[in-house]
Scaffold this motif. Structure first.
Motif, short mmCIF file in Angstrom:
data_model
loop_
_atom_site.label_atom_id
_atom_site.label_comp_id
_atom_site.label_asym_id
_atom_site.label_seq_id
_atom_site.Cartn_x
_atom_site.Cartn_y
_atom_site.Cartn_z
N THR A 1 0.79 -1.23 0.06
CA THR A 1 -0.06 0.11 0.08
C THR A 1 0.77 1.26 0.08
O THR A 1 2.07 1.03 -0.10
CB THR A 1 -1.10 0.05 1.38
OG1 THR A 1 -1.94 1.15 1.01
CG2 THR A 1 -0.11 0.32 2.39
N TRP B 1 -9.62 2.01 7.30
CA TRP B 1 -8.48 2.66 6.32
C TRP B 1 -7.39 3.16 6.61
O TRP B 1 -6.38 3.40 5.75
CB TRP B 1 -9.35 4.09 5.95
CG TRP B 1 -9.02 5.35 6.88
CD1 TRP B 1 -9.83 5.64 7.91
CD2 TRP B 1 -8.09 6.18 6.61
NE1 TRP B 1 -9.54 6.73 8.39
CE2 TRP B 1 -8.35 7.24 7.64
CE3 TRP B 1 -7.41 6.42 5.61
CZ2 TRP B 1 -7.79 8.36 7.89
CZ3 TRP B 1 -6.51 7.79 5.93
CH2 TRP B 1 -6.70 8.55 6.77
N GLU C 1 -5.02 1.09 7.06
CA GLU C 1 -4.49 0.04 6.08
C GLU C 1 -3.33 -0.68 6.84
O GLU C 1 -2.49 -1.49 6.32
CB GLU C 1 -3.87 0.68 5.16
CG GLU C 1 -4.76 1.43 4.22
CD GLU C 1 -5.35 1.00 3.13
OE1 GLU C 1 -6.32 1.37 2.37
OE2 GLU C 1 -4.78 -0.47 2.72
N GLU D 1 -8.71 9.23 0.53
CA GLU D 1 -9.52 8.05 0.51
C GLU D 1 -10.50 8.10 -0.75
O GLU D 1 -11.22 9.02 -0.90
CB GLU D 1 -10.24 7.85 1.78
CG GLU D 1 -11.00 6.72 1.88
CD GLU D 1 -12.16 6.55 1.31
OE1 GLU D 1 -12.65 5.39 0.77
OE2 GLU D 1 -12.99 7.46 1.28
N LEU E 1 -9.91 3.15 -0.60
CA LEU E 1 -8.54 2.96 -0.97
C LEU E 1 -7.83 4.31 -0.72
O LEU E 1 -8.39 5.42 -0.99
CB LEU E 1 -8.10 2.49 -1.95
CG LEU E 1 -8.66 1.13 -2.51
CD1 LEU E 1 -8.48 0.74 -4.03
CD2 LEU E 1 -8.04 -0.02 -1.52
N CYS F 1 -5.16 6.97 -1.81
CA CYS F 1 -4.66 7.43 -3.23
C CYS F 1 -4.05 8.76 -3.17
O CYS F 1 -4.17 9.64 -2.34
CB CYS F 1 -6.19 7.47 -3.94
SG CYS F 1 -7.16 6.15 -4.22
N SER G 1 -4.64 4.69 -6.80
CA SER G 1 -4.54 3.71 -5.63
C SER G 1 -2.96 3.09 -5.78
O SER G 1 -2.17 3.22 -6.70
CB SER G 1 -5.59 2.55 -5.72
OG SER G 1 -4.98 1.57 -6.99
N GLN H 1 -2.17 0.19 -6.31
CA GLN H 1 -1.96 -0.64 -7.37
C GLN H 1 -1.81 -0.04 -8.62
O GLN H 1 -1.11 -0.52 -9.65
CB GLN H 1 -3.20 -1.73 -7.69
CG GLN H 1 -3.48 -2.78 -6.38
CD GLN H 1 -3.64 -1.86 -5.10
OE1 GLN H 1 -4.27 -0.96 -5.02
NE2 GLN H 1 -3.46 -2.73 -3.83
#
Length: 291
Positions: A47, A81, A83, A231, A235, A237, A245, A247
């Motif tokens: 992340t 959140w 994470e 958020e 996710l 960002c 994000s 990914q």
């Protein structure tokens, strides 16, 4: 019997202006700018890191006056959140809707009086960094800054004094992925088909730019900022032309997204700039023949 609150702070926030009403003190001993264990915006555990993680074990203190809203000593596997597991932590609410989170503390070091909601002064002891959070094996503070009004996490370094030199930034090797799935390396490719591309730099293992910018033929087409994380759809960002994000921003361990660009037929001059938190910039430019 004292109550030990176990909860997660489900909040998010928006960009903080450089004209902030106040700045934070250090939450522990001063650390040189190039000597943190982990930086905000860094790829960390799959992340985007929303924390600044110090390197050395130290006494932890409130970065600004405020009210203790929670002392976390028990935790489950899911902290929403955030994470990551915070471990033992103290959260302090400040003015301007800001909250600071002091995570990875030693349980026994947290003063007993903090278990009752109370005001704390800037510099007041909150505990000692421990080995309870996600970075197990590292007895160091995980420090977060949150704005409870605006759905974002702030880079703590924006509000903290900076000491010493910054980590050196390099643009690195540039690659582009087309919608057809083909990848192009700009180190040796200059003839590129027209189309829309995801432009990446080779990611540095520790150093994170404060901002990345891409220009085509002199016009800036995208800038991605690491002053805050937002958020979006559950996710965290980074924000550029879109909310990216982890990914999307870090598709693998080697690459970091710079921009989504469109190359049109003819000569396209692509310039990439990476900028640190002090505003020092490093740039490279490639002339591409697009067919």
């Amino acid at each position: 019997m004292k109550t030990r609150n176990s909860f997660f702070v489900a909040v998010a926030l928006c960009a903080l202006s450089s004209s902030a009403a106040f700045a934070f003190d250090w939450p522990q001993e001063q650390t040189a700018s190039d000597s943190f264990f982990s930086y905000f915006g860094q790829l960390r555990g799959g992340t985007i890191s929303s924390s600044l993680i110090f390197k050395d074990n130290s006494e932890i203190k409130a970065a600004y006056e405020g009210r203790v809203t929670a002392v976390i000593t028990d935790h489950g596997d899911d902290f929403g959140w955030f994470e990551s597991t915070l471990g033992n932590a103290v959260t302090v609410a400040h003015k301007d809707n800001l909250v600071t989170v002091y995570a990875n503390l030693d349980d026994e070091s947290i003063p007993e009086k903090l278990y009752e909601t109370k005001n704390v002064e800037s510099g007041e002891k909150l505990g000692v960094s421990g080995n309870s959070g996600w970075q197990e094996g590292q007895s160091c503070l995980e420090f977060k800054v949150i704005d409870t009004k605006n759905a974002t996490v702030i880079n703590p370094r924006i509000l903290m004094p900076r000491v010493g030199k910054e980590l050196p930034l390099a643009v690195g090797t540039l690659t582009m992925d087309g919608k057809d799935g083909k990848s192009h390396n700009l180190t040796w490719e200059r003839y590129i088909p027209a189309g829309v591309y995801s432009l990446y730099r080779k990611r540095q293992s520790v150093a994170v730019p404060y901002r990345t910018s891409v220009a085509i033929n002199g016009a800036t087409v995208e800038s991605i900022s690491y002053d805050t994380l937002k958020e979006s759809a559950g996710l965290l960002c980074a924000t550029g032309n879109s909310n990216y994000s982890a990914q999307e921003l870090y598709p693998d361990a080697e690459r970091q997204l710079l921009a989504i660009i469109q190359l049109t037929h003819g000569r396209n001059t692509v310039s990439v700039t990476v900028t640190n938190i002090l505003g020092a910039a490093t740039s490279v430019t490639y002339a591409l023949d697009v067919y």
